[in-house]
Design an enzyme around this catalytic site. Structure first.
Site, PDB file in Angstrom:
ATOM      1  N   GLU A  92       0.845  -1.193   0.000  1.00 20.09           N
ATOM      2  CA  GLU A  92       0.000   0.000   0.000  1.00 20.09           C
ATOM      3  C   GLU A  92       0.880   1.243   0.000  1.00 20.09           C
ATOM      4  O   GLU A  92       1.888   1.316   0.692  1.00 20.09           O
ATOM      5  CB  GLU A  92      -0.897  -0.007   1.242  1.00 20.09           C
ATOM      6  CG  GLU A  92      -1.848   1.185   1.320  1.00 20.09           C
ATOM      7  CD  GLU A  92      -2.728   1.161   2.556  1.00 20.09           C
ATOM      8  OE1 GLU A  92      -3.787   1.804   2.537  1.00 20.09           O
ATOM      9  OE2 GLU A  92      -2.357   0.490   3.557  1.00 20.09           O
ATOM     10  N   LYS A 172      -9.796   1.805  -2.337  1.00 23.10           N
ATOM     11  CA  LYS A 172     -10.019   1.301  -0.980  1.00 23.10           C
ATOM     12  C   LYS A 172     -11.456   1.596  -0.541  1.00 23.10           C
ATOM     13  O   LYS A 172     -11.895   2.747  -0.521  1.00 23.10           O
ATOM     14  CB  LYS A 172      -9.020   1.969  -0.032  1.00 23.10           C
ATOM     15  CG  LYS A 172      -8.949   1.378   1.363  1.00 23.10           C
ATOM     16  CD  LYS A 172      -7.798   2.034   2.122  1.00 23.10           C
ATOM     17  CE  LYS A 172      -7.535   1.410   3.465  1.00 23.10           C
ATOM     18  NZ  LYS A 172      -6.349   2.020   4.112  1.00 23.10           N
ATOM     19  N   CYS A 214      -5.684  -3.078   2.597  1.00 18.11           N
ATOM     20  CA  CYS A 214      -5.436  -2.858   4.016  1.00 18.11           C
ATOM     21  C   CYS A 214      -6.678  -3.036   4.880  1.00 18.11           C
ATOM     22  O   CYS A 214      -7.086  -4.144   5.172  1.00 18.11           O
ATOM     23  CB  CYS A 214      -4.801  -1.481   4.218  1.00 18.11           C
ATOM     24  SG  CYS A 214      -3.951  -1.303   5.825  1.00 18.11           S
TER      25      CYS A 214
END
Length: 343
Positions: A92, A172, A214
């Site tokens: 990331e 995300k 994440c």
């Protein structure tokens, strides 16, 4: 001579076996119609991964110099590919420091023409093409300029084919907004906007993977949708910190693997204690039985493992979750109002 206990047992056994007995067992149906449908629809699960493939996670240190970060990523991906990896994952925010203060200044426009406006896009495309690999390009801060003159920022992963073609984009979905007393406070939503879709990518030689970023790993619904739509692996570029990382990083990777009986790869930046955000590191790959196949420490590293479709099928035969789900009792989230495209 028979004991009283044995005579009692014999009488009870006989009563169960006699058709006319008053003692009867009511047979309950093992499945309902929706349950049987689920079982038959997964009969071809052995073909999820068409042939074995080596996957590598490249754990990098990122600096404030974007050009250096891109060049360093290219060197390390080449190293992974030279060792036989055909799917390579970056961390990331690999092209910049991680943090809300950095997102706007490092953000790149991907629309309408990323080749013209995004040096990270060009670099990732070239890396995939030159090494003839599938590349999950970690994530980069993305800029979207709207017609009214306002700006939006996303945390975005780009996936490329061995020819350098863009296969998929994942923004995300779940933003990292937390406040742990005595631990850490962080609020991505102060700067970033969320993505709005599940991202499944077809790699023709191998099968389907799902890509998320994440904090997305904490939400099992994304993983369940991907698994039931035929993915052989869940891939998460991430940057857990040194507070949540030791507690949950490995645990979440194993949980998503054992829940869905497929492979999971978590790829982190290396730890830089001189930076404002301290990544946990510990990139890892987990198999369908939740065994951690390989794990880095906090330093720069390349970790890799061979993924094998037979291991997925063996796990699913041994513990047949796919045939035992009770969609007559609870809904199948993969059949609901799932978004696979950004609005």
């Amino acid at each position: 001579m028979q004991s009283a206990t044995w005579r009692t047992f014999s009488l009870l056994t006989a009563s169960f076996l006699r058709p006319s007995s008053r003692i009867t067992l009511k047979r309950q149906p093992l499945t309902s119609a929706p349950f049987r449908t689920m079982a038959s629809s997964t009969a071809a699960a052995h073909s999820l991964l068409k042939k074995p493939v080596k996957l590598a996670c490249v754990q990098l240190s990122s600096t404030t110099d974007k050009e250096h970060n891109l060049s360093h990523a290219a060197d390390k991906v080449k190293e992974a590919a030279s060792a036989g990896a055909k799917i390579v994952v970056l961390p990331e925010c690999f092209n910049s420091p991680y943090g809300c203060d950095f997102f706007p200044s490092y953000a790149e426009a991907l629309l309408p023409s990323p080749e013209a406006t995004s040096p990270s896009f060009r670099a990732l495309s070239a890396i995939a093409r030159e090494n003839q690999i599938y590349l999950v390009g970690g994530s980069i801060p993305e800029l979207v300029e709207e017609e009214q003159g306002s700006k939006k920022y996303y945390n975005t992963s780009l996936v490329f084919s061995p020819s350098g073609e863009l296969l998929a984009t994942h923004r995300k979905v779940h933003l990292f907004d937390i406040d742990i007393p005595g631990g850490i406070t962080f609020k991505e939503s102060d700067v970033l906007s969320p993505g709005n879709k599940v991202t499944i990518v077809d790699l023709p030689e191998y099968g389907k993977i799902a890509v998320a970023i994440c904090y997305d790993v904490r939400f099992p619904e994304l993983a369940m949708v991907a698994a039931r739509r035929g993915c052989f692996a869940l891939i998460y570029p991430g940057a857990f910190n040194t507070v949540t990382g030791p507690k949950h990083w490995k645990l979440l990777g194993q949980a998503r693997a054992v829940d869905n009986q497929l492979y999971v790869a978590l790829c982190s930046p290396a730890r830089d204690t001189g930076a404002s955000y301290h990544a946990y590191g510990h990139s890892l790959i987990v198999d369908p039985m939740a065994q951690v196949l390989v794990e880095a420490d906090e330093n720069e590293a390349i970790v890799s493992a061979e993924l094998d479709g037979e291991k997925i099928e063996s796990a699913r035969k041994g513990i047949p979750l796919r045939d035992q789900r009770r969609f007559d009792v609870y809904p199948d989230v993969s059949r609901g109002d799932v978004k696979f495209e950004e609005p």
